[in-house]
Design a protein around this motif. Sequence first.
Motif, mmCIF file in Angstrom:
data_model
loop_
_atom_site.group_PDB
_atom_site.id
_atom_site.type_symbol
_atom_site.label_atom_id
_atom_site.label_comp_id
_atom_site.label_asym_id
_atom_site.label_seq_id
_atom_site.Cartn_x
_atom_site.Cartn_y
_atom_site.Cartn_z
ATOM 1 N N VAL A 343 0.832 -1.202 0.000
ATOM 2 C CA VAL A 343 0.000 0.000 0.000
ATOM 3 C C VAL A 343 0.866 1.251 0.000
ATOM 4 O O VAL A 343 1.815 1.372 0.781
ATOM 5 C CB VAL A 343 -0.948 0.009 1.221
ATOM 6 N N SER A 344 0.521 2.196 -0.866
ATOM 7 C CA SER A 344 1.204 3.492 -0.924
ATOM 8 C C SER A 344 0.163 4.600 -0.930
ATOM 9 O O SER A 344 -0.967 4.420 -1.396
ATOM 10 C CB SER A 344 2.070 3.601 -2.183
ATOM 11 N N LYS A 345 0.587 5.759 -0.409
ATOM 12 C CA LYS A 345 -0.262 6.945 -0.434
ATOM 13 C C LYS A 345 0.588 8.157 -0.731
ATOM 14 O O LYS A 345 1.590 8.399 -0.055
ATOM 15 C CB LYS A 345 -0.986 7.126 0.917
ATOM 16 N N HIS A 346 0.192 8.915 -1.767
ATOM 17 C CA HIS A 346 0.943 10.099 -2.180
ATOM 18 C C HIS A 346 0.046 11.328 -2.099
ATOM 19 O O HIS A 346 -1.103 11.301 -2.526
ATOM 20 C CB HIS A 346 1.450 9.952 -3.620
ATOM 21 N N ARG A 351 4.960 11.538 0.484
ATOM 22 C CA ARG A 351 4.612 10.123 0.430
ATOM 23 C C ARG A 351 4.627 9.530 1.843
ATOM 24 O O ARG A 351 5.642 8.977 2.281
ATOM 25 C CB ARG A 351 5.591 9.372 -0.465
ATOM 26 N N THR A 378 -1.729 8.041 8.865
ATOM 27 C CA THR A 378 -2.157 7.909 7.476
ATOM 28 C C THR A 378 -2.587 6.478 7.187
ATOM 29 O O THR A 378 -3.606 6.245 6.523
ATOM 30 C CB THR A 378 -1.021 8.324 6.524
ATOM 31 N N MET A 382 -6.305 5.157 6.105
ATOM 32 C CA MET A 382 -6.579 4.377 4.899
ATOM 33 C C MET A 382 -7.347 3.109 5.236
ATOM 34 O O MET A 382 -8.256 2.699 4.498
ATOM 35 C CB MET A 382 -5.264 4.037 4.178
ATOM 36 N N LEU A 387 -9.072 7.986 4.140
ATOM 37 C CA LEU A 387 -8.236 8.227 2.968
ATOM 38 C C LEU A 387 -8.287 7.009 2.057
ATOM 39 O O LEU A 387 -8.493 5.885 2.516
ATOM 40 C CB LEU A 387 -6.777 8.486 3.387
ATOM 41 N N THR A 388 -8.101 7.248 0.766
ATOM 42 C CA THR A 388 -8.065 6.163 -0.216
ATOM 43 C C THR A 388 -6.624 5.909 -0.632
ATOM 44 O O THR A 388 -5.910 6.855 -0.984
ATOM 45 C CB THR A 388 -8.892 6.531 -1.457
ATOM 46 N N PRO A 389 -6.147 4.659 -0.593
ATOM 47 C CA PRO A 389 -4.770 4.375 -1.001
ATOM 48 C C PRO A 389 -4.526 4.769 -2.459
ATOM 49 O O PRO A 389 -5.406 4.627 -3.310
ATOM 50 C CB PRO A 389 -4.642 2.858 -0.816
ATOM 51 N N THR A 390 -3.318 5.271 -2.728
ATOM 52 C CA THR A 390 -2.938 5.569 -4.105
ATOM 53 C C THR A 390 -2.724 4.285 -4.887
ATOM 54 O O THR A 390 -3.091 4.178 -6.063
ATOM 55 C CB THR A 390 -1.651 6.420 -4.125
#
Length: 588
Positions: A343-346, A351, A378, A382, A387-390
């Motif tokens: 999982v990543s979030k930008h 980041r 963060t 998610m 929040l929605t993951p990138t």
Amino acid sequence: MRVPHLFSVIAVSLGIALLAWLVDNDYYLRILFMMGVYYLCAAGMNVLVGYAGQKSLGQAGLFAAGAYAAALLTTSFDLDPWTALAAAAVVAGLCGVLIAWPSLRVRGPYLAMVTLAFGIVVEKLVSEWTEVFGGAEGIFGIKPLAIAGTPFSNLHWVWFAIALGAVTHLLLRNLLCGRFGRAFLSLQADEIAAESVGVSVYRYKILAFGIAAVTCGIAGAMVAQQNQYVNSDFITFHLSIFILLLVLFGGSGNLYGPLIGAVLLTLIDALLAQWPSVQHFAYGALLLFALYLMPNGVAGLLKQLFGTVARKPETLPEPKALKPAAAAASIGASQPLLDVDHVSKHFGGVRPAQDVSFRLTPGHVHALIGPNGAGKSTMINMITGVLTPTSGRIAFVGQDIGGTESHVICRMGIGRTFQNLRLFANLSVLENVLLGQHCRMKNGFWASLLALPSSRREEAEAHRRASAILGTVDLADLAHSPAGSLPYGLQRRVELARALATEPKLLLLDEPAAGLNPQETAELGQLIVKISRLGITILMVEHHMDLVMSISDHIVVLDYGIKIAEGSPAAIQSDKRVIEAYLGAEAA
């Protein structure tokens, strides 16, 4: 509904009806009728403004929708006036839903401007489109309500307004003194916290607009049918302000505020009718007075002077909902309850999460740690849908939840607390915990509105569970205290109790010990262990390393959004990368 209250409403309504029968003056009967009309407008507006906290200045447009719907249906389509009255409520309700859609994206003064624009558009429409609405000349020959072919007299209209007002009060009391009322109040307090306990913010906003529109539309239809005439002079911005003033002056958020406002302001309106300029000045002065000097209105002042001491709740046994190891029983201890996969979030160039993966085992206490800015909150946001993951995948019990709305995730079985307290501060401790039960209650709108036996059973069961949870966290004696009035450490417990009330399989605690003293931190640790023994899996974000190491079974470490270590407390304590992240390379 409680039988004594029902009898009281019937008795008061019969008394007013008898008074109207004794009045032999059409002018006074007209004043009594308009009190009933304005009460209907204010009662619905109270749901929207006083409970849901949505600022609206478009009530004149909704009033017009009901009035012109009844007028056109009875004159152009020769519809029965009773059917036209019901249809007017539907038309106004649809208009309410229409103007509710912008509330999904705007709030506060921007929402007020949107609703104001709606009112202005309707005013221009009925005044300029003369072919349909008649403009200043209006529509004549509107069919009045009738019984056995005999049109209502002025006295009949007063009796009808009294009956309709009594029914409206009883129905709204059923709705607002339970699950739906608490949900509306949560919107006003904190929308993010409301979503976290399973309240669909968008759905309840639309519902509040719909209720306000229906009651206002019925009021408009009654005025049109009683006068047998309507024109554009009935629909002005002044009417919107007057309806808002009814709620604010009477007491927003109080069931009796609209009635008080309708009675007092209708009398003031009648007294000042011969001086229009003074009338408008008086309304402005009363509005400022209500906003700044008497924010709770006349009803709030009376409640402050004559309010009664609330009864303490009964302490009940621990509910069954807290006991079973729901997650372990449903998927097996060998399978992950939560699977975070790459999982990543930008946020542009920032980041806070970069290719993070970990799994949570059912029934264990997990900790997510790392220095400030590591991306821990963060990650929690998610998982809970804030929040929605990138990129990447978050699966709960095998189901992908990435991008799912928060209230849906709560219903699936994920509860949470927040890094910065998000209590419903003006609600009592018990009401906060009952809001946690919201997503587990099955009584719908109609069952709640009509106070059906199924709804009453759901409310009783929710109170039983909430009282038991408060006993579990040692807050039973403070059940009726305003949550915002408690010391900080106890407020933390209230938020934890509210999260427990959602009956979670997975409980996410975002820095639960923040701001607590050593004794409170130790007590919190014991409580977390107690909760985990009930079969609830826990993921805790925390900076108190003593607490983390003493109660955690498994720890995940983040640094600058990257997972740098994972394992048992002993393994984490000796990991060189973790030591370097916390103390620096030189110290390591």
